[in-house]
Design an enzyme around this catalytic site. Sequence first.
Site, short mmCIF file in Angstrom:
data_model
loop_
_atom_site.label_atom_id
_atom_site.label_comp_id
_atom_site.label_asym_id
_atom_site.label_seq_id
_atom_site.Cartn_x
_atom_site.Cartn_y
_atom_site.Cartn_z
N ASN A 1 0.62 -1.11 0.01
CA ASN A 1 -0.03 0.02 -0.05
C ASN A 1 1.00 1.10 0.04
O ASN A 1 1.35 1.45 0.86
CB ASN A 1 -0.92 -0.07 1.10
CG ASN A 1 -1.67 1.18 1.33
OD1 ASN A 1 -1.88 1.85 0.76
ND2 ASN A 1 -2.25 1.44 2.49
N TRP A 2 1.13 1.86 -1.05
CA TRP A 2 2.02 2.99 -1.35
C TRP A 2 1.61 4.48 -0.59
O TRP A 2 2.15 5.41 -0.58
CB TRP A 2 2.40 3.27 -2.84
CG TRP A 2 3.44 2.38 -3.25
CD1 TRP A 2 4.02 1.08 -2.67
CD2 TRP A 2 3.74 2.06 -4.58
NE1 TRP A 2 4.94 0.70 -3.42
CE2 TRP A 2 4.78 1.17 -4.81
CE3 TRP A 2 3.51 3.03 -5.75
CZ2 TRP A 2 5.41 0.76 -5.96
CZ3 TRP A 2 4.18 2.67 -7.13
CH2 TRP A 2 5.11 1.52 -7.18
N LYS A 3 0.29 4.29 -0.40
CA LYS A 3 -0.58 5.50 0.10
C LYS A 3 -0.04 6.61 -0.86
O LYS A 3 -0.29 6.24 -2.02
CB LYS A 3 -0.08 5.86 1.53
CG LYS A 3 0.00 4.57 2.43
CD LYS A 3 -0.15 4.79 3.79
CE LYS A 3 -0.43 3.57 4.45
NZ LYS A 3 -0.38 3.59 5.89
N HIS B 1 -9.73 1.42 4.53
CA HIS B 1 -8.35 1.58 5.46
C HIS B 1 -8.78 2.59 6.33
O HIS B 1 -9.55 3.54 6.30
CB HIS B 1 -7.37 2.21 4.46
CG HIS B 1 -5.97 2.11 5.00
ND1 HIS B 1 -5.55 3.11 6.01
CD2 HIS B 1 -4.90 1.32 5.03
CE1 HIS B 1 -4.40 2.88 6.42
NE2 HIS B 1 -3.90 1.85 5.90
N GLU C 1 -7.14 5.04 7.50
CA GLU C 1 -6.83 6.57 7.24
C GLU C 1 -8.34 7.00 6.48
O GLU C 1 -8.46 7.94 6.55
CB GLU C 1 -5.61 6.61 6.33
CG GLU C 1 -4.46 6.38 7.27
CD GLU C 1 -3.30 6.08 6.43
OE1 GLU C 1 -3.14 5.81 5.42
OE2 GLU C 1 -2.47 5.51 7.20
N GLU D 1 -5.79 -4.60 10.69
CA GLU D 1 -4.49 -3.53 10.89
C GLU D 1 -5.04 -2.65 12.00
O GLU D 1 -6.07 -1.71 12.01
CB GLU D 1 -4.64 -2.30 9.69
CG GLU D 1 -4.34 -3.09 8.55
CD GLU D 1 -3.79 -2.05 7.37
OE1 GLU D 1 -2.43 -2.35 6.79
OE2 GLU D 1 -4.33 -1.04 7.11
N GLY E 1 2.03 2.66 10.47
CA GLY E 1 3.07 3.93 10.56
C GLY E 1 3.73 4.21 11.85
O GLY E 1 4.24 5.20 11.81
N SER F 1 2.95 -1.50 10.50
CA SER F 1 4.41 -1.64 10.94
C SER F 1 5.04 -3.22 10.83
O SER F 1 5.89 -3.79 11.33
CB SER F 1 4.72 -1.29 12.45
OG SER F 1 4.38 -0.06 12.51
N GLY G 1 2.86 -0.91 4.15
CA GLY G 1 2.51 0.61 3.99
C GLY G 1 4.25 0.87 3.70
O GLY G 1 4.79 0.80 3.01
N GLY G 2 4.49 1.76 4.86
CA GLY G 2 6.00 2.34 4.72
C GLY G 2 7.21 1.28 4.29
O GLY G 2 8.07 1.76 3.43
#
Length: 247
Positions: free
Chosen positions: A10-12, A94, A96, A166, A172, A211, A232-233
């Site tokens: 998930n590159w966001k 998600h 976010e 999640e 994150g 994470s 993600g990150g």
Amino acid sequence: MSRQRLVIANWKMNGSIKANAAWVDGFASKNSPACEVAVCAPFVYLPQMAELLKGSCVELGAQNVSHLESGAFTGEVSAAMLADIGIQWVIVGHSERRTLYGETNEIVAAKVKAALAHGLKPVICVGESLEQRESSQTLRIVEEQLVAVIREVGIEALKRCAVAYEPVWAIGTGKSATPQEAQAVHRALRELTARFCPETARGLRILYGGSVKPANAAELFAQEDIDGGLIGGAALKSEDFYAICAA
Ligand code: PGA
């Protein structure tokens, strides 16, 4: 039933034409990992990514989709449009989107329905906040989130979805859930699904997100009910993402 492992990037809101090409180059230079892999890129880069990933084992996904079909909804992207350009996956609900853009369980369920109607595979995200965890509401919250979707699309439709657990406090933050904490929630989600249909529950892929890094992926993925990850990150660097897929 053995479930094929699935790892999704998930590159966001990250990436650029140049960085995306370098990422695909880096990932493709290695042997295909044994798991199923997908990358969810920002909308504008989906056509570029579709081109770059042609002939590779990596599938392509979007990070959001409208619950509406078409019309006067400025800024929205429909499931039909994503299907039109050959997208396979879409992340729905998600945290976010839920917290920053006010997506309710009802909207998330409607998005899953719209995605399925156009042949997309939704990744249904669920997860509790830190406050909810500390007040022992984790299972109630994630179960409500998943049941809202099941009521809208029916249990059979879950065969065409993946679920991602999640915990909001792990996204994150560098602070992942422990493998045991995650496993307990994954098991509860599978048991919940089994109350509707045991066969669907056995085949359902439940990914962990929050994470995940090369250093903790293997231990998380070793848990019985963790079938892969939503990353993600650590998915922004192709080497790290590859190492997680290899785990
Ligand atoms: P993270 O994000 O891996 O950076 O914690 C996961 C996600 O939000 O899907």
